[in-house]
Design a protein around this motif. Structure first.
Motif, PDB file in Angstrom:
ATOM      1  N   THR A 140       0.854  -1.176   0.000  1.00 48.45           N
ATOM      2  CA  THR A 140       0.000   0.000   0.000  1.00 48.45           C
ATOM      3  C   THR A 140       0.898   1.236   0.000  1.00 48.45           C
ATOM      4  N   GLU A 141       0.290   2.383  -0.129  1.00 45.91           N
ATOM      5  CA  GLU A 141       1.059   3.633  -0.150  1.00 45.91           C
ATOM      6  C   GLU A 141       1.748   3.919   1.185  1.00 45.91           C
ATOM      7  N   GLU A 142       1.330   3.229   2.241  1.00 42.43           N
ATOM      8  CA  GLU A 142       1.948   3.419   3.550  1.00 42.43           C
ATOM      9  C   GLU A 142       3.079   2.425   3.811  1.00 42.43           C
ATOM     10  N   SER A 143       3.341   1.503   2.900  1.00 43.47           N
ATOM     11  CA  SER A 143       4.403   0.519   3.094  1.00 43.47           C
ATOM     12  C   SER A 143       5.759   1.213   3.162  1.00 43.47           C
ATOM     13  N   PRO A 144       6.671   0.703   4.001  1.00 38.42           N
ATOM     14  CA  PRO A 144       7.993   1.334   4.121  1.00 38.42           C
ATOM     15  C   PRO A 144       8.814   1.172   2.852  1.00 38.42           C
ATOM     16  N   LEU A 145       9.654   2.158   2.583  1.00 38.71           N
ATOM     17  CA  LEU A 145      10.546   2.089   1.429  1.00 38.71           C
ATOM     18  C   LEU A 145      11.784   1.287   1.798  1.00 38.71           C
ATOM     19  N   ALA A 146      12.159   0.331   0.923  1.00 39.02           N
ATOM     20  CA  ALA A 146      13.324  -0.515   1.178  1.00 39.02           C
ATOM     21  C   ALA A 146      13.990  -0.872  -0.151  1.00 39.02           C
ATOM     22  N   PRO A 147      14.489   0.137  -0.880  1.00 39.80           N
ATOM     23  CA  PRO A 147      15.035  -0.117  -2.218  1.00 39.80           C
ATOM     24  C   PRO A 147      16.307  -0.954  -2.164  1.00 39.80           C
ATOM     25  N   ASN A 148      16.524  -1.754  -3.208  1.00 41.20           N
ATOM     26  CA  ASN A 148      17.692  -2.628  -3.257  1.00 41.20           C
ATOM     27  C   ASN A 148      18.699  -2.261  -4.339  1.00 41.20           C
ATOM     28  N   SER A 149      18.271  -1.657  -5.435  1.00 41.85           N
ATOM     29  CA  SER A 149      19.202  -1.271  -6.493  1.00 41.85           C
ATOM     30  C   SER A 149      19.542   0.212  -6.362  1.00 41.85           C
ATOM     31  N   PRO A 150      20.685   0.634  -6.920  1.00 46.53           N
ATOM     32  CA  PRO A 150      20.991   2.076  -6.912  1.00 46.53           C
ATOM     33  C   PRO A 150      19.898   2.896  -7.579  1.00 46.53           C
ATOM     34  N   TYR A 151      19.319   2.386  -8.677  1.00 47.57           N
ATOM     35  CA  TYR A 151      18.217   3.098  -9.320  1.00 47.57           C
ATOM     36  C   TYR A 151      17.057   3.298  -8.356  1.00 47.57           C
ATOM     37  N   ALA A 152      16.624   2.211  -7.725  1.00 50.19           N
ATOM     38  CA  ALA A 152      15.481   2.306  -6.818  1.00 50.19           C
ATOM     39  C   ALA A 152      15.786   3.221  -5.640  1.00 50.19           C
ATOM     40  N   ALA A 153      17.020   3.176  -5.140  1.00 46.45           N
ATOM     41  CA  ALA A 153      17.393   4.044  -4.020  1.00 46.45           C
ATOM     42  C   ALA A 153      17.335   5.512  -4.426  1.00 46.45           C
ATOM     43  N   SER A 154      17.773   5.810  -5.660  1.00 47.23           N
ATOM     44  CA  SER A 154      17.729   7.204  -6.108  1.00 47.23           C
ATOM     45  C   SER A 154      16.292   7.680  -6.279  1.00 47.23           C
ATOM     46  N   LYS A 155      15.398   6.800  -6.738  1.00 47.41           N
ATOM     47  CA  LYS A 155      13.996   7.179  -6.864  1.00 47.41           C
ATOM     48  C   LYS A 155      13.352   7.336  -5.491  1.00 47.41           C
ATOM     49  N   TRP A 265      11.826 -21.726 -27.667  1.00 51.49           N
ATOM     50  CA  TRP A 265      12.719 -21.606 -26.516  1.00 51.49           C
ATOM     51  C   TRP A 265      14.192 -21.767 -26.889  1.00 51.49           C
ATOM     52  N   GLU A 266      14.465 -22.287 -28.092  1.00 56.82           N
ATOM     53  CA  GLU A 266      15.865 -22.386 -28.515  1.00 56.82           C
ATOM     54  C   GLU A 266      16.507 -21.012 -28.652  1.00 56.82           C
ATOM     55  N   MET A 267      15.661 -19.945 -28.683  1.00 57.60           N
ATOM     56  CA  MET A 267      16.180 -18.586 -28.797  1.00 57.60           C
ATOM     57  C   MET A 267      16.514 -17.963 -27.443  1.00 57.60           C
ATOM     58  N   VAL A 268      16.267 -18.677 -26.364  1.00 56.24           N
ATOM     59  CA  VAL A 268      16.478 -18.137 -25.019  1.00 56.24           C
ATOM     60  C   VAL A 268      17.836 -18.585 -24.486  1.00 56.24           C
ATOM     61  N   ARG A 269      18.600 -17.640 -23.970  1.00 61.50           N
ATOM     62  CA  ARG A 269      19.880 -17.938 -23.338  1.00 61.50           C
ATOM     63  C   ARG A 269      19.779 -17.582 -21.856  1.00 61.50           C
ATOM     64  N   ARG A 270      20.011 -18.551 -21.014  1.00 61.04           N
ATOM     65  CA  ARG A 270      20.022 -18.287 -19.574  1.00 61.04           C
ATOM     66  C   ARG A 270      21.312 -17.552 -19.219  1.00 61.04           C
ATOM     67  N   VAL A 271      21.182 -16.446 -18.479  1.00 63.94           N
ATOM     68  CA  VAL A 271      22.353 -15.672 -18.081  1.00 63.94           C
ATOM     69  C   VAL A 271      22.361 -15.527 -16.559  1.00 63.94           C
ATOM     70  N   PRO A 272      23.524 -15.267 -15.956  1.00 64.23           N
ATOM     71  CA  PRO A 272      23.586 -15.110 -14.502  1.00 64.23           C
ATOM     72  C   PRO A 272      22.628 -14.034 -14.016  1.00 64.23           C
ATOM     73  N   ASP A 273      22.050 -14.264 -12.857  1.00 66.49           N
ATOM     74  CA  ASP A 273      21.046 -13.349 -12.338  1.00 66.49           C
ATOM     75  C   ASP A 273      21.649 -11.978 -12.055  1.00 66.49           C
ATOM     76  N   ARG A 274      20.817 -10.968 -12.152  1.00 69.02           N
ATOM     77  CA  ARG A 274      21.206  -9.591 -11.834  1.00 69.02           C
ATOM     78  C   ARG A 274      21.544  -9.489 -10.342  1.00 69.02           C
ATOM     79  N   LYS A 275      22.534  -8.674 -10.007  1.00 66.67           N
ATOM     80  CA  LYS A 275      22.871  -8.437  -8.606  1.00 66.67           C
ATOM     81  C   LYS A 275      21.693  -7.806  -7.876  1.00 66.67           C
ATOM     82  N   GLY A 276      21.358  -8.319  -6.700  1.00 68.29           N
ATOM     83  CA  GLY A 276      20.289  -7.743  -5.893  1.00 68.29           C
ATOM     84  C   GLY A 276      18.930  -7.790  -6.569  1.00 68.29           C
ATOM     85  N   HIS A 277      18.693  -8.802  -7.403  1.00 67.21           N
ATOM     86  CA  HIS A 277      17.476  -8.872  -8.206  1.00 67.21           C
ATOM     87  C   HIS A 277      16.258  -9.123  -7.319  1.00 67.21           C
TER      88      HIS A 277
END
Length: 329
Positions: A140-155, A265-277
């Motif tokens: 909800t709009e009252e939920s605490p902010l807890a950003p994990n990425s630099p982008y989210a923290a800046s927003k 699905w032959e067109m999909v390449r699995r890549v390492p997960d994003r940091k802090g995803h």
């Protein structure tokens, strides 16, 4: 009404400008919009070509961190709708400084000018990513902010500055937070346009990790309609959620895009997960529905079909963006 729209040459900002200037609704009659955009890599003048000749449209190229320029452009406008931001999470992980400068200092520059010149309403456009990740339920709009990425923290920082301007100076601020957007004119570094344009060219697509990360998808036209409602009906000092109401794992979304482009699905390449995803985002939009009359109208299947068709038909728009050198982006 005269609006100053920052970041109006970007994906969401340009949709907002195009939709309002072409609106048949009497409430938008006589509307004049000034777009202030620095035309960084994701700001594309072609996004505004449909309204370039509109008598109510003015474009100013410039940086929202330039206090002198903002002070020259802002006076005479009734309201600010603030889209301008660095917004790509992967880029923020690679280098966070531009996100802190544009998203935090740029927002404060605009707020200072709005307070100094007595601007009426200031709509600050933000994101669900400021909340971090949620396992079950919805924020909800009252939920605490807890950003994990630099982008989210800046927003999150810019959100707090905007709300502080209301509480400290009485500035008429409204904050909107949206779920993941998609649609026409989205820069092809984001998931849906990247996957669609790659698949149309017979190129593989990168799927992070297990593909189980969950996002809620919102068509950009619904988002901009919600922002317009917040501009006209929102209460000062309030936050409103604008969501699409449809959750998908990234794997499920990939399957839909493969089907829409006739690939497998032959067109999909699995890549390492994003940091802090973050694993999952979800917004409770009950407040916007009750106070603004907001509901998402574009179904995901219809919206994706329209989006894929648009990219299929507009190679002249996206091919130059994908082929541009990295230093030019």
């Amino acid at each position: 009404m005269r609006l100053l729209v920052t970041g109006g040459a970007g994906f969401i900002g340009s949709e907002f400008v195009r939709s309002l200037l072409s609106s048949p609704d009497p409430v938008h009659r006589g509307l004049r919009i000034t777009v202030l955009d620095n035309l960084t890599y994701a700001g594309v003048m072609a996004n505004l070509a449909p309204v370039a000749g509109h008598p109510g449209f003015t474009f100013v190229r410039g940086d929202i961190c330039d206090a002198d320029l903002v002070g020259q452009v802002l006076p005479g406008h009734d309201a600010v709708v603030h889209f301008a931001a660095e917004s790509h999470v992967d880029r923020s992980i690679a280098g966070a400084r531009p996100f802190a400068v544009t998203n935090v200092l740029g927002t404060q520059t605009l707020l200072d000018a709005a307070h100094r010149h007595g601007t009426g309403r200031f709509v600050h456009v933000s994101t669900d990513e400021v909340y971090g990740s949620i396992e079950t339920g919805a924020w909800t709009e009252e939920s605490p902010l807890a950003p994990n990425s630099p982008y989210a923290a800046s927003k999150a920082g810019s959100d707090l500055l905007a709300l502080a301007a209301h509480r400290t100076h009485g500035l008429d601020v409204v904050v909107t937070r949206c779920s993941n957007n998609y649609g026409r004119y989205q820069f092809p570094e984001k998931l849906i346009p990247l996957f669609v344009t790659n698949l149309l060219d017979g190129l593989p697509v990168p799927l992070y990790g297990t593909g189980r990360n969950v996002r809620e998808w919102l068509h950009v036209s619904d988002h901009c309609r919600g922002i317009d409602l917040a501009l006209r009906k929102g209460r000062p000092g309030q936050v409103y959620h604008l969501g699409g109401g449809r959750e998908l794992t990234n794997g499920e979304l990939t399957a839909l895009l493969l089907a829409a482009t006739g690939t497998g699905w032959e067109m999909v390449r699995r890549v390492p997960d994003r940091k802090g995803h973050d694993l999952r985002y979800a917004l409770d939009c009950g407040k916007a529905e009750a106070e603004l009359g907001y509901t998402a109208e574009v179904g995901l299947e219809d919206g994706l079909a329209d989006t894929v068709a648009w990219y299929r038909e507009h190679r002249d728009w996206w091919e130059p963006l994908k082929s541009a050198p990295v230093e030019g982006r």
